[in-house]
Design a protein around this motif. Structure first.
Motif, PDB file in Angstrom:
ATOM      1  N   SER A 251       8.451  13.690   0.871  1.00  0.00           N
ATOM      2  CA  SER A 251       9.833  13.448   0.838  1.00  0.00           C
ATOM      3  C   SER A 251      10.299  12.073   1.194  1.00  0.00           C
ATOM      4  O   SER A 251       9.731  11.575   2.112  1.00  0.00           O
ATOM      5  N   LEU A 252      11.366  11.867   0.794  1.00  0.00           N
ATOM      6  CA  LEU A 252      11.879  10.477   1.097  1.00  0.00           C
ATOM      7  C   LEU A 252      12.831  10.520   2.437  1.00  0.00           C
ATOM      8  O   LEU A 252      13.447   9.892   3.207  1.00  0.00           O
ATOM      9  N   VAL A 253      13.055  11.971   2.766  1.00  0.00           N
ATOM     10  CA  VAL A 253      13.998  12.089   3.942  1.00  0.00           C
ATOM     11  C   VAL A 253      13.424  11.736   5.276  1.00  0.00           C
ATOM     12  O   VAL A 253      12.367  11.790   5.657  1.00  0.00           O
ATOM     13  N   GLU A 254      14.273  11.064   6.015  1.00  0.00           N
ATOM     14  CA  GLU A 254      14.069  10.596   7.207  1.00  0.00           C
ATOM     15  C   GLU A 254      12.838   9.434   7.293  1.00  0.00           C
ATOM     16  O   GLU A 254      12.271   9.401   8.290  1.00  0.00           O
ATOM     17  N   LEU A 255      12.911   8.992   6.153  1.00  0.00           N
ATOM     18  CA  LEU A 255      12.064   7.688   5.990  1.00  0.00           C
ATOM     19  C   LEU A 255      12.686   6.589   6.997  1.00  0.00           C
ATOM     20  O   LEU A 255      13.726   6.360   6.581  1.00  0.00           O
ATOM     21  N   THR A 256      12.058   5.853   7.649  1.00  0.00           N
ATOM     22  CA  THR A 256      12.356   4.842   8.476  1.00  0.00           C
ATOM     23  C   THR A 256      12.043   3.575   8.254  1.00  0.00           C
ATOM     24  O   THR A 256      10.944   3.401   7.224  1.00  0.00           O
ATOM     25  N   ALA A 257      12.470   2.440   8.779  1.00  0.00           N
ATOM     26  CA  ALA A 257      12.020   1.127   8.646  1.00  0.00           C
ATOM     27  C   ALA A 257      10.657   0.981   8.922  1.00  0.00           C
ATOM     28  O   ALA A 257       9.772   0.430   8.220  1.00  0.00           O
ATOM     29  N   ASP A 258      10.225   1.651   9.872  1.00  0.00           N
ATOM     30  CA  ASP A 258       8.850   1.506  10.342  1.00  0.00           C
ATOM     31  C   ASP A 258       7.802   2.243   9.403  1.00  0.00           C
ATOM     32  O   ASP A 258       6.881   1.879   8.965  1.00  0.00           O
ATOM     33  N   GLY A 259       8.251   3.272   8.965  1.00  0.00           N
ATOM     34  CA  GLY A 259       7.832   4.253   7.829  1.00  0.00           C
ATOM     35  C   GLY A 259       7.525   3.162   6.668  1.00  0.00           C
ATOM     36  O   GLY A 259       6.271   3.468   6.151  1.00  0.00           O
ATOM     37  N   LEU A 260       8.451   2.433   6.206  1.00  0.00           N
ATOM     38  CA  LEU A 260       8.157   1.567   4.928  1.00  0.00           C
ATOM     39  C   LEU A 260       7.339   0.524   5.169  1.00  0.00           C
ATOM     40  O   LEU A 260       6.357   0.463   4.357  1.00  0.00           O
ATOM     41  N   GLN A 261       7.438  -0.151   6.148  1.00  0.00           N
ATOM     42  CA  GLN A 261       6.467  -1.190   6.716  1.00  0.00           C
ATOM     43  C   GLN A 261       5.101  -0.511   6.817  1.00  0.00           C
ATOM     44  O   GLN A 261       4.044  -0.984   6.294  1.00  0.00           O
ATOM     45  N   SER A 262       4.745   0.517   7.473  1.00  0.00           N
ATOM     46  CA  SER A 262       3.646   1.247   7.450  1.00  0.00           C
ATOM     47  C   SER A 262       2.776   1.526   6.247  1.00  0.00           C
ATOM     48  O   SER A 262       1.741   1.519   5.971  1.00  0.00           O
ATOM     49  N   ALA A 263       3.802   2.319   5.307  1.00  0.00           N
ATOM     50  CA  ALA A 263       3.356   2.603   3.935  1.00  0.00           C
ATOM     51  C   ALA A 263       2.946   1.233   3.310  1.00  0.00           C
ATOM     52  O   ALA A 263       1.806   1.307   2.837  1.00  0.00           O
ATOM     53  N   TRP A 264       3.440   0.335   3.436  1.00  0.00           N
ATOM     54  CA  TRP A 264       3.205  -0.957   2.581  1.00  0.00           C
ATOM     55  C   TRP A 264       1.665  -1.514   3.103  1.00  0.00           C
ATOM     56  O   TRP A 264       0.946  -1.779   2.530  1.00  0.00           O
ATOM     57  N   CYS A 265       1.811  -1.428   4.591  1.00  0.00           N
ATOM     58  CA  CYS A 265       0.378  -1.872   5.119  1.00  0.00           C
ATOM     59  C   CYS A 265      -0.681  -1.126   4.938  1.00  0.00           C
ATOM     60  O   CYS A 265      -1.810  -1.323   4.411  1.00  0.00           O
ATOM     61  N   ASP A 266      -0.529   0.477   5.050  1.00  0.00           N
ATOM     62  CA  ASP A 266      -1.681   1.373   4.960  1.00  0.00           C
ATOM     63  C   ASP A 266      -2.057   1.264   3.527  1.00  0.00           C
ATOM     64  O   ASP A 266      -3.280   1.537   3.094  1.00  0.00           O
ATOM     65  N   ALA A 267      -1.197   0.766   2.588  1.00  0.00           N
ATOM     66  CA  ALA A 267      -1.823   1.120   0.903  1.00  0.00           C
ATOM     67  C   ALA A 267      -2.113  -0.323   0.478  1.00  0.00           C
ATOM     68  O   ALA A 267      -2.724  -0.220  -0.506  1.00  0.00           O
ATOM     69  N   ARG A 268      -2.323  -1.461   1.454  1.00  0.00           N
ATOM     70  CA  ARG A 268      -2.615  -2.620   0.926  1.00  0.00           C
ATOM     71  C   ARG A 268      -4.217  -2.438   0.716  1.00  0.00           C
ATOM     72  O   ARG A 268      -4.802  -1.748   1.494  1.00  0.00           O
ATOM     73  N   PRO A 269      -4.742  -3.038  -0.469  1.00  0.00           N
ATOM     74  CA  PRO A 269      -6.083  -2.937  -0.520  1.00  0.00           C
ATOM     75  C   PRO A 269      -6.884  -3.790   0.431  1.00  0.00           C
ATOM     76  O   PRO A 269      -6.327  -4.803   1.057  1.00  0.00           O
ATOM     77  N   ALA A 270      -8.051  -3.263   0.940  1.00  0.00           N
ATOM     78  CA  ALA A 270      -8.789  -3.958   2.047  1.00  0.00           C
ATOM     79  C   ALA A 270      -8.859  -5.551   1.797  1.00  0.00           C
ATOM     80  O   ALA A 270      -8.859  -6.322   2.912  1.00  0.00           O
ATOM     81  N   SER A 271      -9.267  -5.903   0.616  1.00  0.00           N
ATOM     82  CA  SER A 271      -9.427  -7.267   0.406  1.00  0.00           C
ATOM     83  C   SER A 271      -8.176  -8.231   0.515  1.00  0.00           C
ATOM     84  O   SER A 271      -8.388  -9.314   0.736  1.00  0.00           O
ATOM     85  N   GLY A 272      -6.991  -7.407   0.697  1.00  0.00           N
ATOM     86  CA  GLY A 272      -5.849  -8.230   0.571  1.00  0.00           C
ATOM     87  C   GLY A 272      -5.386  -8.372   2.297  1.00  0.00           C
ATOM     88  O   GLY A 272      -4.501  -9.130   2.533  1.00  0.00           O
ATOM     89  N   SER A 273      -6.102  -7.663   3.125  1.00  0.00           N
ATOM     90  CA  SER A 273      -5.739  -7.998   4.464  1.00  0.00           C
ATOM     91  C   SER A 273      -6.430  -9.333   5.185  1.00  0.00           C
ATOM     92  O   SER A 273      -7.179 -10.016   4.629  1.00  0.00           O
TER      93      SER A 273
END
Length: 230
Positions: free
Chosen positions: A208-230
């Motif tokens: 759910s999007l309930v209680e999604l935080t700024a840290d949660g958004l940042q973490s989702a973006w970072c965790d979903a990034r392809p390994a080659s893009g890091s």
């Protein structure tokens, strides 16, 4: 040394992600199928989720035995658009937590775009519920050469924001939309609505999007990034 990427924009799907509107489409698509002589099945309806208008109509017409000519597709598009607009006018419910996330993105100072396969007329209707002030740009399904799952909608959304797709997080609910965003090079936060989606690289799945935080958004973006893009 090149500058490290950072989350700069959020690209939102609409139906099933921000608005609980797939149930409204359920009614209209079922009625269209019935108009063409056959009850819609769950399997056919699920196969159309997240599709462009044209692709959804082709699948419904194949189910009903209707020839998918340019004339019949136009007629089906006009009928479906009018019926969904009528249903939208009765009110469109929000998906849980969605409005709070729109405000969160604004509070974080990130750019934001709406990226949907729904056509412009219905998008304008839905924006009366969502709020235009939450978006720096909007992309509708009839403004790109190919709709989702093609990457074109998300590529256009990032371009309109002046951002690279790699610096964007797409928030989606369907396999079709998630594939579009992933192909475009976005990180994907997937919150399933109608269909379960199996975990895969490039996606972060949340109930759910309930209680999604700024840290949660940042973490989702970072965790979903392809390994080659890091």
């Amino acid at each position: 040394m090149s500058e490290l990427p950072s989350l700069q924009g959020v690209l939102f799907d609409m139906d099933g992600t921000l608005l609980d509107s797939e149930k409204i489409w359920d009614v209209a698509v079922a009625e269209l199928s019935r108009e063409h002589g056959r009850e819609l099945t769950i399997e056919v309806r699920e196969s159309t989720l997240g599709n462009s208008m044209r692709d959804a109509l082709i699948k419904v017409f194949a189910h009903t035995g209707t020839e998918a000519t340019e004339e019949s597709l136009l007629s089906g598009r006009n009928w479906l658009t009018a019926r969904v607009a009528e249903l939208f006018s009765e009110g469109i419910p929000w998906r849980p937590g969605a409005k709070d996330v729109l405000q969160l993105v604004r509070d974080m100072g990130l750019k934001s775009a709406l990226v949907t396969n729904t056509e412009r007329g219905l998008v304008e209707n839905a924006l009366e519920t969502i709020g235009r002030e939450y978006f720096d740009a909007t992309v509708s399904g009839d403004e790109v050469e190919e709709g989702k799952p093609d990457p074109a909608p998300y590529l256009r959304g990032a371009w309109l924001l002046g951002l690279e797709p790699a610096n964007c997080l797409a928030i989606e609910d369907s396999p079709t939309g998630s594939l579009s965003a992933h192909r475009a090079g976005c990180s994907v936060l997937l919150v399933p609505s109608e269909l379960a989606v199996a975990p895969k690289p490039g996606y972060v799945i949340r109930d759910s999007l309930v209680e999604l935080t700024a840290d949660g958004l940042q973490s989702a973006w970072c965790d979903a990034r392809p390994a080659s893009g890091s």
